[in-house]
Design a protein around this motif. Structure first.
Motif, PDB file in Angstrom:
ATOM      1  N   GLY A  16       0.822  -1.198   0.000  1.00 29.18           N
ATOM      2  CA  GLY A  16       0.000   0.000   0.000  1.00 29.18           C
ATOM      3  C   GLY A  16       0.859   1.252   0.000  1.00 29.18           C
ATOM      4  N   VAL A  17       0.478   2.225  -0.806  1.00 32.15           N
ATOM      5  CA  VAL A  17       1.189   3.505  -0.864  1.00 32.15           C
ATOM      6  C   VAL A  17       0.153   4.600  -0.661  1.00 32.15           C
ATOM      7  N   PHE A  18       0.331   5.401   0.377  1.00 35.49           N
ATOM      8  CA  PHE A  18      -0.682   6.385   0.766  1.00 35.49           C
ATOM      9  C   PHE A  18      -0.160   7.810   0.689  1.00 35.49           C
ATOM     10  N   ASP A  19      -1.021   8.708   0.246  1.00 34.73           N
ATOM     11  CA  ASP A  19      -0.743  10.138   0.330  1.00 34.73           C
ATOM     12  C   ASP A  19      -2.069  10.868   0.477  1.00 34.73           C
ATOM     13  N   SER A  20      -2.005  12.094   0.955  1.00 34.89           N
ATOM     14  CA  SER A  20      -3.214  12.895   1.069  1.00 34.89           C
ATOM     15  C   SER A  20      -3.751  13.295  -0.296  1.00 34.89           C
ATOM     16  N   ARG A  48      -9.992  15.108   1.318  1.00 33.75           N
ATOM     17  CA  ARG A  48      -9.658  15.804   2.563  1.00 33.75           C
ATOM     18  C   ARG A  48      -8.296  16.494   2.493  1.00 33.75           C
ATOM     19  N   ALA A  49      -7.714  16.525   1.324  1.00 34.05           N
ATOM     20  CA  ALA A  49      -6.430  17.193   1.143  1.00 34.05           C
ATOM     21  C   ALA A  49      -6.640  18.716   1.079  1.00 34.05           C
ATOM     22  N   PRO A  50      -5.599  19.480   1.427  1.00 28.69           N
ATOM     23  CA  PRO A  50      -4.267  19.037   1.859  1.00 28.69           C
ATOM     24  C   PRO A  50      -4.225  18.762   3.357  1.00 28.69           C
ATOM     25  N   TYR A  51      -3.283  17.941   3.772  1.00 24.43           N
ATOM     26  CA  TYR A  51      -3.083  17.635   5.180  1.00 24.43           C
ATOM     27  C   TYR A  51      -2.156  18.648   5.863  1.00 24.43           C
ATOM     28  N   GLY A  52      -1.388  19.388   5.074  1.00 22.80           N
ATOM     29  CA  GLY A  52      -0.279  20.171   5.606  1.00 22.80           C
ATOM     30  C   GLY A  52      -0.623  21.124   6.735  1.00 22.80           C
ATOM     31  N   ASN A  53      -1.781  21.763   6.674  1.00 19.81           N
ATOM     32  CA  ASN A  53      -2.126  22.751   7.696  1.00 19.81           C
ATOM     33  C   ASN A  53      -3.091  22.216   8.750  1.00 19.81           C
ATOM     34  N   ARG A  54      -3.383  20.925   8.710  1.00 18.77           N
ATOM     35  CA  ARG A  54      -4.314  20.346   9.683  1.00 18.77           C
ATOM     36  C   ARG A  54      -3.585  19.988  10.982  1.00 18.77           C
ATOM     37  N   SER A  55      -4.348  19.820  12.050  1.00 21.13           N
ATOM     38  CA  SER A  55      -3.781  19.519  13.358  1.00 21.13           C
ATOM     39  C   SER A  55      -3.215  18.104  13.393  1.00 21.13           C
ATOM     40  N   PHE A  56      -2.372  17.846  14.371  1.00 16.85           N
ATOM     41  CA  PHE A  56      -1.826  16.505  14.569  1.00 16.85           C
ATOM     42  C   PHE A  56      -2.954  15.502  14.743  1.00 16.85           C
TER      43      PHE A  56
END
Length: 282
Positions: A16-20, A48-56
């Motif tokens: 499996g290869v995952f990315d936002s 649901r992208a991008p993940y970059g600015n979302r909380s932990f």
């Protein structure tokens, strides 16, 4: 799909290869180049992208949902080909969740395979990191690099406009030139003796030629994909109990949580070949 098997046998256990979103396709491209015999299943959580600015907490929740989906599809090994997910979710999943949901399976990221070798590329002992705001704020790269290369100085620069530039096909515009020059100037102001720059976001390889034009001639520019692929080859050799579970039919399947048509249109630029995806709901 061109030169790709469109189906993976039902009894198979693809990697499996995952990315936002689309970026992880640049990693998958290198995995296929170095390890073409394996089956791969790619998922982009584009809805649901991008993940970059979302909380932990949010990144962890989303990433765990996707990992569980991979496991439900028969994957024994999942690569988080997303720097934000690797920085904000991987450790918790490895330490807290795997023993509960699938102790015999493995989840790996892209940060450690990169940080354990990146110091070997530098002669001056100063490295620059170009990444999303989320990855920079996590401090994952300085922390991990210093575990392997304690004397190396690490300078980071968040590039919040670069992913939108890539995803909106604005690469060959004056706007792209402006933001690349701006971020590189800021990075080298922090560390004028940097001799290695790491693209710590899977979108950034699509900007590599433009970035290279604005770098000093003696600065090395390093992308993650090849480093991650070589690391995975080594990992599979060292862990035959995992390697033997991975099916080897040369298959590639692509999934997205958003429009399959949009994914296919954008994804081909990242993967370097046509892709044909299916939309899923998590």
């Amino acid at each position: 799909m061109s030169n790709q098997k469109s189906e993976i046998r039902n009894s198979g256990a693809p990697i499996g290869v995952f990315d936002s979103g689309y970026g992880g396709l640049t990693v998958l491209k290198e995995l296929v180049n170095i390890l073409p015999q394996y089956d791969y299943l790619y998922l982009g959580d584009n809805a649901r992208a991008p993940y970059g600015n979302r909380s932990f907490e949010t990144v962890y929740e989303y990433t765990l949902q996707c990992v569980e989906w991979f496991f439900s599809q028969g994957c024994s090994l999942v690569i988080l080909a997303c720097n934000t997910a690797s920085a904000k979710a991987l450790r918790t999943i490895q330490q807290n969740d795997l023993s509960r949901i699938a102790p015999e399976k493995r989840v790996l990221g892209v940060i450690r395979p990169t940080t354990e070798v990146i110091g070997n590329y530098s002669e001056m002992g100063e490295i620059g990191i170009l990444a999303t705001k989320g990855t920079v704020n996590s401090e994952s790269y300085p922390i991990e690099i210093h575990k392997f290369f304690p004397d190396i100085k690490v300078y980071q620069e968040a590039c919040p406009m670069w992913v939108p530039i890539v995803e909106n096909d604005e690469i060959d515009t004056h706007g792209a030139d402006f933001f690349i020059k701006k971020n590189l100037h800021s990075l080298f102001h922090k560390g004028p003796h940097i001799d290695v720059v790491l693209l710590a976001c899977t979108h950034y390889p699509l900007l590599k030629n433009k970035i290279q034009e604005d770098l000093p001639i003696d600065v090395k520019l390093v992308s993650q994909g090849e480093l991650v692929a070589k690391s995975l080859a080594d990992y599979l050799q060292r862990h035959p109990e995992i390697e033997q579970q991975c099916s080897k039919n040369g298959g590639r399947l692509f999934f997205t949580t958003d429009s399959a048509e949009d994914f296919d249109n954008h994804g081909s630029a990242f993967f370097g070949a046509p892709v044909s995806s299916k939309q899923i709901t998590l």
